[in-house]
Design a protein around this motif. Structure first.
Motif: not given
Length: 316
Positions: A102-103, A182-186, A201-203
């Motif tokens: 889902q993410m 479902c979010e990456h940072m969560a 990497y997310g940034l």
């Protein structure tokens, strides 16, 4: 392998709590979200149908609009069914693999939508600033390359987020995600291990996609405005500017909500959690809901065909 007390090693199932602090009213919040979703699906499906069956709309501008509508339907469908399952049917559990999937879908469709908005801005730039090259630049082959490129860029850049979570993060302090999806940072914040690489990497992905697109969209519209204001006739200026109004509205609503969501989630330590979650949900649900309304009101060709569908009279 030593596992600290209370930690969970590679959990099979995660729990989504919904909106922290608003659990008692979540079932009411689900109603406007559900209405927005169904209106988004109906509105975008209507635009897709009009563009598909009306041959006069088989032009790059409307093909990009169809791509945007399809992406909006997919993006909102990724989150709303599970969200309503949490709000209305008390089904908060989700498998770890499904959560990662889902993410990946959510962030990929966000990146695809951003890429389509960039393509739409470039389409208007070429049409207004260098119209003689429009047919050459936006050929059928070019449109295919743009669609494939935008999709591959999103899929390839988002995929390492899944790999980094799956391969690097083994221990989790809890299996409860204080979110509606479902979010990456969560997910990353649940881990007890060093998550600096995941955050960096997310940034990088956020700035390399959204940052890149915003810069070139802004430059495109600056050049468009310069060209439009140099046109000698007032009527020509108005007509050229009017073709861009819908794009500008969609561009502003998408990126303003994106920035509010992004910065409050990462840097808004003193902002209540429910504000973070509500902004994240609005960021994913409002653009798909508003986009067909904006294009229906501001694009005459779409407006004419919608009116024709609903108000045309059959000869008796």
């Amino acid at each position: 392998m030593f596992i600290p007390n209370g930690s969970v090693f590679m959990p099979a199932v995660l729990t989504l709590t919904g909106i922290p602090g608003l659990e008692s009213v979540q079932h009411w919040i689900g109603i406007p979200f559900c209405v927005m979703y169904f209106l988004a699906v109906i509105g975008n499906s209507l635009i897709l149908g009009i563009i598909k069956y009306e041959h006069s709309l088989h032009k790059p501008m409307y093909i990009f609009l169809a791509m945007l509508g399809a992406t909006d339907i997919a993006l909102s469908t990724c989150i709303l069914p599970k969200m309503l399952g949490i709000f209305w049917f008390h089904l908060p559990e989700i498998s770890f693999a499904a959560c990662l999937l889902q993410m990946w879908f959510i962030h990929s469709f966000q990146a695809i939508e951003s890429g389509i908005l960039l393509a739409m801005a470039l389409d208007r730039y070429v049409a207004i600033c260098i119209p003689l090259r429009y047919v050459t630049i936006f050929s059928q082959q070019s449109l295919t390359h743009i669609a494939v490129g935008v999709t591959l860029r999103a899929a390839i850049l988002i995929a390492p987020c899944l790999v980094l979570i799956k391969c690097r993060l083994k221990l989790y302090r809890t299996t409860v995600i204080s979110h509606t999806y479902c979010e990456h940072m969560a997910i990353v914040k649940l881990a007890t291990e060093d998550v600096r690489i995941n955050k960096i990497y997310g940034l990088f992905v956020a700035f390399s996609i959204l940052g890149f697109d915003i810069i070139f969209i802004t430059l495109s519209y600056i050049q468009i405005f310069i060209t439009v204001f140099q046109l000698p006739q007032k009527e020509a200026r108005f007509k050229a500017f009017n073709t861009c109004i819908a794009h500008i509205c969609v561009f502003l609503q998408f990126y303003l909500l994106a920035f509010f969501s992004f910065f409050t989630h990462r840097f808004g330590a003193h902002i209540p959690p429910y504000v973070h979650i509500l902004l994240s949900n609005l960021y994913l649900l409002v653009p798909p809901f508003l986009n067909p309304i904006v294009y229906g009101m501001k694009t005459k060709q779409i407006q004419d065909h919608v009116l024709k569908i609903f108000f045309s009279k059959n000869p008796s």
